[in-house]
Design a protein around this motif. Structure first.
Motif, mmCIF file in Angstrom:
data_model
loop_
_atom_site.group_PDB
_atom_site.id
_atom_site.type_symbol
_atom_site.label_atom_id
_atom_site.label_comp_id
_atom_site.label_asym_id
_atom_site.label_seq_id
_atom_site.Cartn_x
_atom_site.Cartn_y
_atom_site.Cartn_z
ATOM 1 N N LEU A 33 13.261 -46.472 23.338
ATOM 2 C CA LEU A 33 13.610 -46.647 24.743
ATOM 3 C C LEU A 33 15.030 -47.178 24.849
ATOM 4 O O LEU A 33 15.502 -47.892 23.956
ATOM 5 N N TYR A 35 17.557 -49.271 27.550
ATOM 6 C CA TYR A 35 17.621 -50.098 28.733
ATOM 7 C C TYR A 35 19.075 -50.452 29.032
ATOM 8 O O TYR A 35 19.918 -50.512 28.132
ATOM 9 N N GLY A 42 17.246 -58.608 34.637
ATOM 10 C CA GLY A 42 16.426 -58.116 33.541
ATOM 11 C C GLY A 42 16.836 -56.703 33.155
ATOM 12 O O GLY A 42 17.496 -55.999 33.922
ATOM 13 N N PRO A 43 16.460 -56.251 31.952
ATOM 14 C CA PRO A 43 16.771 -54.888 31.520
ATOM 15 C C PRO A 43 16.073 -53.856 32.405
ATOM 16 O O PRO A 43 14.917 -54.045 32.790
ATOM 17 N N LEU A 45 14.872 -49.882 32.586
ATOM 18 C CA LEU A 45 14.576 -48.741 31.734
ATOM 19 C C LEU A 45 15.350 -47.512 32.187
ATOM 20 O O LEU A 45 15.314 -47.127 33.357
ATOM 21 N N TYR A 50 9.531 -39.982 23.063
ATOM 22 C CA TYR A 50 8.214 -40.119 22.439
ATOM 23 C C TYR A 50 8.002 -39.274 21.187
ATOM 24 O O TYR A 50 7.013 -39.461 20.484
ATOM 25 N N LEU A 92 9.394 -49.010 19.594
ATOM 26 C CA LEU A 92 8.021 -49.409 19.894
ATOM 27 C C LEU A 92 7.070 -48.629 18.999
ATOM 28 O O LEU A 92 7.235 -47.419 18.816
ATOM 29 N N TYR A 94 2.907 -47.890 18.463
ATOM 30 C CA TYR A 94 1.548 -48.040 18.969
ATOM 31 C C TYR A 94 0.630 -48.243 17.786
ATOM 32 O O TYR A 94 1.021 -48.202 16.650
ATOM 33 N N LEU A 101 8.136 -54.487 21.809
ATOM 34 C CA LEU A 101 9.420 -53.843 21.656
ATOM 35 C C LEU A 101 10.284 -54.624 20.673
ATOM 36 O O LEU A 101 10.317 -55.852 20.702
ATOM 37 N N ARG B 99 5.450 -47.494 28.466
ATOM 38 C CA ARG B 99 6.770 -48.057 28.765
ATOM 39 C C ARG B 99 6.668 -49.403 29.451
ATOM 40 O O ARG B 99 5.859 -49.584 30.357
ATOM 41 N N GLN B 100 7.530 -50.322 29.027
ATOM 42 C CA GLN B 100 7.536 -51.666 29.596
ATOM 43 C C GLN B 100 8.669 -51.798 30.608
ATOM 44 O O GLN B 100 9.803 -51.405 30.343
ATOM 45 N N PHE B 101 8.314 -52.379 31.753
ATOM 46 C CA PHE B 101 9.278 -52.596 32.821
ATOM 47 C C PHE B 101 9.490 -54.104 32.968
ATOM 48 O O PHE B 101 8.519 -54.864 33.050
ATOM 49 N N PHE B 102 10.746 -54.499 33.042
ATOM 50 C CA PHE B 102 11.090 -55.920 33.030
ATOM 51 C C PHE B 102 11.318 -56.492 34.414
ATOM 52 O O PHE B 102 11.768 -55.804 35.341
ATOM 53 N N GLY B 103 11.021 -57.792 34.533
ATOM 54 C CA GLY B 103 11.378 -58.544 35.713
ATOM 55 C C GLY B 103 12.792 -59.072 35.587
ATOM 56 O O GLY B 103 13.468 -58.847 34.576
#
Lengths: 113, 111
Positions: A33, A35, A42-43, A45, A50, A92, A94, A101, B99-103
């Motif tokens: 990913l 960012y 914050g980062p 995306l 994948y 990342l 799984y 991450l 997918r990770q989304f950040f604050g």
């Protein structure tokens, strides 16, 4: 903690230039990913990859998942002033108990004086 | 659709104190991860919560603990604060391991 090798550490851009940055790892990842982080935030995306060899675009941004699964590249075409910021790659995996991450140290994009 | 929210925005504590940071995930997400970001570094994974349990933990001492509530929101607690705990604390939410989304983060300063 573990971190990815991201390069360059910093670069200066002039509006309209193309920008390239990359990220390498000693271990393989299932997902890469990218960012972008602005100061005090914050980062955000940008792109998620994948599959090994996958090439994905998001507007002027294009990223690729390396065939070895140990690297990824991000290109920005025709840069504009709002592209300034810090770009992070993240890997990342799984499976099992994994799901966190692993980040690079970032590439800082600044405007040429 | 609200994104990931965190509170407070900034916090100043002294050494030895305890702190609690809060996070509300993006709508539809069930997994919350916490990261610590020191100045000039990439985020470092602290732990991840799923179904109200700690599913995975990074290389952080037991002074760092957390909780996830039935509504998927989460707290990060840090006890016996050290100067080195000063950092930006980021919460990220995801649907499972997607997918990770950040604050926006909580800036913690320890004096």
């Amino acid at each position: 903690g573990q971190q990815l090798n991201q390069s360059p550490q910093s670069m200066f851009i002039q509006e309209g230039e193309d920008v390239s940055m990359n990220c390498t790892s000693s271990s393989i990842f299932n997902t890469w990913l990218w960012y972008k982080q602005d100061p005090g935030e914050g980062p955000v995306l940008l792109i998620a990859l994948y599959k090994a060899g996958e090439l994905t675009s998001n507007g002027r941004l294009t990223a690729q998942f390396g065939i070895t699964r140990k690297d990824s590249f991000l290109n920005i075409s025709a840069s504009i002033p709002s592209d300034v910021g810090i770009y992070f790659c993240a890997g990342l995996n799984y499976g099992g108990s994994q799901g966190n991450l692993i980040f690079g140290k970032g590439t800082k994009l600044s405007v040429k004086p | 659709d609200a994104g990931v929210t965190q509170s407070p925005t900034h916090l100043i504590k002294t050494r030895g104190q305890q702190v609690t940071l809060r996070c509300s995930p993006k709508s539809g997400h069930d997994t919350v991860s916490w990261y610590q970001q020191a100045l000039g570094q990439g985020p470092q994974f602290i732990f991840q919560y799923y179904e109200e349990e700690e599913r995975q933990r990074g290389n952080f001492p037991d002074r760092f603990s957390g909780h996830q509530f039935p509504n998927y929101s989460s707290e990060l607690n840090v006890n016996a604060l050290l100067l080195g705990d000063s950092a930006l604390y980021l919460c990220a939410s995801s649907w499972g391991r997607d997918r990770q989304f950040f604050g926006p983060g909580t800036r913690l300063t320890v004096l």
